[in-house]
Design a protein around this motif. Structure first.
Motif, short mmCIF file in Angstrom:
data_model
loop_
_atom_site.label_atom_id
_atom_site.label_comp_id
_atom_site.label_asym_id
_atom_site.label_seq_id
_atom_site.Cartn_x
_atom_site.Cartn_y
_atom_site.Cartn_z
N ASP A 408 -2.04 2.72 1.32
CA ASP A 408 -3.17 1.76 0.46
C ASP A 408 -3.25 3.35 -0.87
O ASP A 408 -2.88 4.32 -0.67
CB ASP A 408 -4.13 1.07 0.99
N VAL A 409 -3.55 2.61 -1.80
CA VAL A 409 -4.02 3.38 -3.13
C VAL A 409 -4.90 4.92 -2.51
O VAL A 409 -4.66 5.81 -3.39
CB VAL A 409 -4.63 2.64 -4.46
N LYS A 410 -6.11 4.12 -1.69
CA LYS A 410 -7.18 5.68 -1.51
C LYS A 410 -6.06 6.63 -0.85
O LYS A 410 -6.10 8.01 -1.15
CB LYS A 410 -7.99 4.73 -0.45
N MET A 411 -5.47 6.31 0.23
CA MET A 411 -4.89 6.80 1.76
C MET A 411 -3.38 8.13 0.44
O MET A 411 -3.21 9.13 0.14
CB MET A 411 -3.49 6.29 2.08
N MET A 412 -3.36 7.29 -1.02
CA MET A 412 -2.43 8.19 -1.60
C MET A 412 -2.89 9.15 -3.14
O MET A 412 -3.35 10.46 -2.78
CB MET A 412 -1.68 7.18 -2.75
N LYS A 413 -4.50 8.37 -2.99
CA LYS A 413 -5.68 9.32 -4.11
C LYS A 413 -6.09 10.49 -2.81
O LYS A 413 -5.78 12.22 -3.57
CB LYS A 413 -6.55 8.53 -4.81
N LEU A 414 -5.83 10.35 -1.73
CA LEU A 414 -6.50 11.31 -0.76
C LEU A 414 -5.79 12.88 -1.06
O LEU A 414 -5.09 13.97 -0.80
CB LEU A 414 -6.68 10.79 0.59
N LEU A 415 -3.91 12.17 -0.34
CA LEU A 415 -3.05 12.97 -0.24
C LEU A 415 -2.99 13.69 -2.02
O LEU A 415 -2.82 14.80 -1.93
CB LEU A 415 -1.39 12.48 -0.33
N ILE A 416 -2.99 13.07 -2.56
CA ILE A 416 -2.78 13.35 -3.96
C ILE A 416 -4.05 15.40 -4.31
O ILE A 416 -3.70 16.10 -4.99
CB ILE A 416 -2.72 12.52 -5.73
N ASP A 417 -5.34 14.41 -4.24
CA ASP A 417 -6.17 15.83 -4.11
C ASP A 417 -6.14 17.21 -3.55
O ASP A 417 -6.28 17.84 -3.72
CB ASP A 417 -7.81 14.55 -3.58
N HIS A 418 -5.40 16.99 -2.46
CA HIS A 418 -4.68 18.12 -1.44
C HIS A 418 -3.57 18.90 -1.81
O HIS A 418 -2.73 19.26 -1.06
CB HIS A 418 -4.77 17.77 -0.37
N GLY A 419 -3.31 17.50 -2.89
CA GLY A 419 -1.87 19.04 -4.17
C GLY A 419 -0.87 18.02 -3.55
O GLY A 419 0.26 18.50 -3.77
N LYS A 437 7.75 -0.41 -4.46
CA LYS A 437 8.07 -1.54 -4.93
C LYS A 437 9.07 -2.08 -3.17
O LYS A 437 9.26 -3.21 -3.10
CB LYS A 437 9.27 -1.11 -6.01
N GLY A 438 9.54 -1.21 -2.91
CA GLY A 438 10.24 -1.37 -2.00
C GLY A 438 10.09 -1.66 -0.58
O GLY A 438 10.99 -3.05 0.59
N ASN A 439 8.42 -1.86 -0.47
CA ASN A 439 7.68 -2.61 0.38
C ASN A 439 6.71 -3.72 -0.26
O ASN A 439 5.93 -4.04 0.69
CB ASN A 439 7.00 -1.41 2.06
N ASN A 440 6.91 -4.04 -1.40
CA ASN A 440 6.44 -4.58 -1.73
C ASN A 440 4.33 -4.41 -1.59
O ASN A 440 3.99 -5.49 -1.37
CB ASN A 440 6.78 -5.92 -0.87
N LYS A 441 4.52 -3.67 -1.70
CA LYS A 441 2.95 -2.80 -2.18
C LYS A 441 2.54 -2.45 -3.44
O LYS A 441 2.62 -1.95 -4.20
CB LYS A 441 2.67 -0.85 -1.48
N LYS A 442 2.29 -3.76 -3.92
CA LYS A 442 2.19 -3.42 -5.67
C LYS A 442 1.42 -3.26 -6.50
O LYS A 442 1.54 -2.80 -6.39
CB LYS A 442 1.27 -5.57 -5.73
N GLU A 443 -0.37 -2.96 -5.68
CA GLU A 443 -1.21 -2.32 -5.74
C GLU A 443 -1.00 -0.69 -5.76
O GLU A 443 -1.28 0.10 -6.85
CB GLU A 443 -2.63 -2.22 -4.76
N ASN A 444 -0.45 -0.56 -4.79
CA ASN A 444 0.57 1.23 -4.83
C ASN A 444 1.79 1.19 -5.73
O ASN A 444 1.65 2.59 -6.58
CB ASN A 444 0.88 1.15 -3.68
N LEU A 445 2.18 0.12 -6.21
CA LEU A 445 3.13 0.69 -7.23
C LEU A 445 2.80 0.71 -8.62
O LEU A 445 2.85 1.55 -9.72
CB LEU A 445 4.21 -0.59 -7.28
N GLU A 446 1.88 -0.42 -9.09
CA GLU A 446 0.79 -0.14 -10.09
C GLU A 446 -0.50 1.57 -9.97
O GLU A 446 -0.49 1.66 -11.59
CB GLU A 446 -0.40 -0.81 -10.30
#
Length: 463
Positions: A408-419, A437-446
């Protein structure tokens, strides 16, 4: 000559007629054919002035026009399912079969989960072992067997009992060999073990439901229904678990001791100390899978069990048990240990959507920009595409791409915060936006779009 008389789904009475003129016929009273229509064909008596009663049994060939319909299967099941049909050996089949025919066990609601697990496990065995068009032939045969098991379980039972297995062993012996092999496979990774456990849980549930189905549908006795259901479930198991090529593979004596033990004893500690290094290393992983206590695991470590060995290290096996992860991390293992295609524990933790675990791994120096291996490196390994057991559709994938696809977006932000590198592309030039997009993760795509990362128009994402 023509025939006149009566015919229905159960019986027939006909009389031959001879031609008197071009348009008129006289039926011969001294000749008659009568009988009944059975699952095996036409059974009856021929009567005439010479032979008063002559019995006959005519077996139809209901697929002579290249089509086997549902009606044919239900009307003549003992003919259809006893026959040796040519279903083809490649992409195409010379016989068109209604594999979705009403009655197939494939479409019974309570069989869906076990059959999905069957496909999941079988795909693991098939990677690199049986590819190309033969998979289509194997699938057709399996779906035909599902028809037989649902429409004519007595025929299916007979065919399976008489099936000749390789290596000159009985069917029961063959099942025991594959059960040991399947158990060995289960202890090779956390994912395998979870699938294995779920499979056997579903096996028991589906066996009970299929028994009841045979009782209610065919009015068989409970004993006969259980026997037929067991044969079907054994077939599904054998189809899923693959083949050992004749080798009688099994888990080690140490694994068996570990699984059977209920608590740590002095005698068991001595067994650990005397065990060969390779068995001790696997024993640690087996103990983790079977959720042995921290003291138990510490005893294995004290005896010399290593963490960073094998296709996946012991840390991979512990990812669903926080206390065990903490124990292993305290031993300072290689947190970036990678498996055969470059996957680390961080990728698995991301797929589990476990934010706490991901943060713990990152704090212990997990590489936030680690990548799957390249296609070139894979082709040079023992696991190259089409030969070994590993296939990678997306080489050089990063943890952030994995999060865009599976988390999810929270996980993406966590990884980005760690570089994590938001601009990275895999070997096919796919971005994090392509993965979302390939896995139909709309919030992640946005979210990817908000970072200024768009899909690559030249990438067609398909996992």
């Amino acid at each position: 000559m023509r025939l006149v008389g009566t015919l229905n789904k159960q019986s027939f009475v006909v009389h031959p007629c001879e031609s008197i003129t071009h348009r008129e016929y006289k039926c011969l009273d001294n000749i008659s054919i009568e009988g009944r229509i059975t699952q095996e064909g036409l059974v009856g008596i021929w009567k005439d002035s010479v032979v008063e009663n002559s019995s006959f049994n005519l077996k139809p060939v209901p697929w002579t026009e290249g089509t086997l319909t549902c009606e044919m299967m239900h009307q003549f099941p003992k003919v259809v399912f006893h026959a040796t049909l040519n279903l083809g050996t490649g992409y195409l089949s010379p016989l068109t079969v209604d594999y979705e025919c009403n009655g197939t066990i494939k479409n019974l609601s309570f069989m869906k989960t076990i059959l999905n697990l069957n496909e999941t496990i079988r795909r693991d065995w098939e990677l690199g072992t049986s590819g190309g068009s033969i998979r289509y032939a194997l699938a057709r045969q399996k779906y035909f067997n599902f028809l037989s098991a649902g429409i004519a379980p007595d025929v299916f039972e007979n065919e399976q009992k008489n099936f000749r297995y390789y290596y000159k062993i009985s069917r029961d012996e063959h099942i025991q060999v594959i059960q040991r092999y399947f158990k060995l496979w289960a202890h090779q990774s956390l994912g395998n073990f979870e699938t294995y456990t779920q499979f056997w849980d579903e096996y028991v549930r589906a066996l009970s439901q299929l028994t009841k189905h045979y009782q209610s549908t065919f009015h068989f006795s409970k004993e006969k229904s259980e026997a037929y259901a067991k044969t079907v479930m054994q077939y599904i198991f054998l189809d899923a678990a693959g083949s050992t090529d004749g080798e009688n593979q099994d888990i080690s004596y140490l694994d068996k001791r570990i699984i059977a033990s209920k608590a740590l004893t002095e005698e068991l500690v001595q067994v650990f100390k005397n065990a060969p290094q390779e068995l001790l290393d696997q024993g640690l992983k087996t103990a983790i899978l079977h959720q042995k206590s921290i003291d138990y695991l510490q005893a294995l470590l004290d005896a010399g069990a290593r963490i960073d060995v094998g296709n996946e290290s012991a840390l991979f096996f512990a990812l669903k048990q926080p206390s065990v992860v903490t124990l292993l991390l305290s031993k300072q293992p290689n947190v970036n240990y990678e498996n055969s295609f470059g996957k680390t524990t961080l990728f698995y933790a991301i797929a589990f959507n476990d934010h706490v675990l991901v943060e713990l791994l990152l704090k212990n120096n997990a590489d936030v920009n680690h990548r799957y291996i390249s296609r070139e490196k894979l082709d040079q390994s023992d696991y190259k595409v089409g030969v070994g057991f590993i296939r990678i559709d997306r080489p050089l994938r990063t943890p952030l791409m994995h999060a865009a696809q599976h988390s999810d977006v929270k996980m993406m932000k966590l990884l980005i915060d760690h570089g994590a590198d938001i601009t990275a592309q895999d070997e096919n030039k796919a971005t994090i936006a392509d993965y979302a997009k390939g896995n139909n993760k709309k919030e992640n795509l946005e979210f990817a779009h908000s970072l200024g990362v768009n899909e690559n128009p030249n990438v067609s994402y398909q996992e």
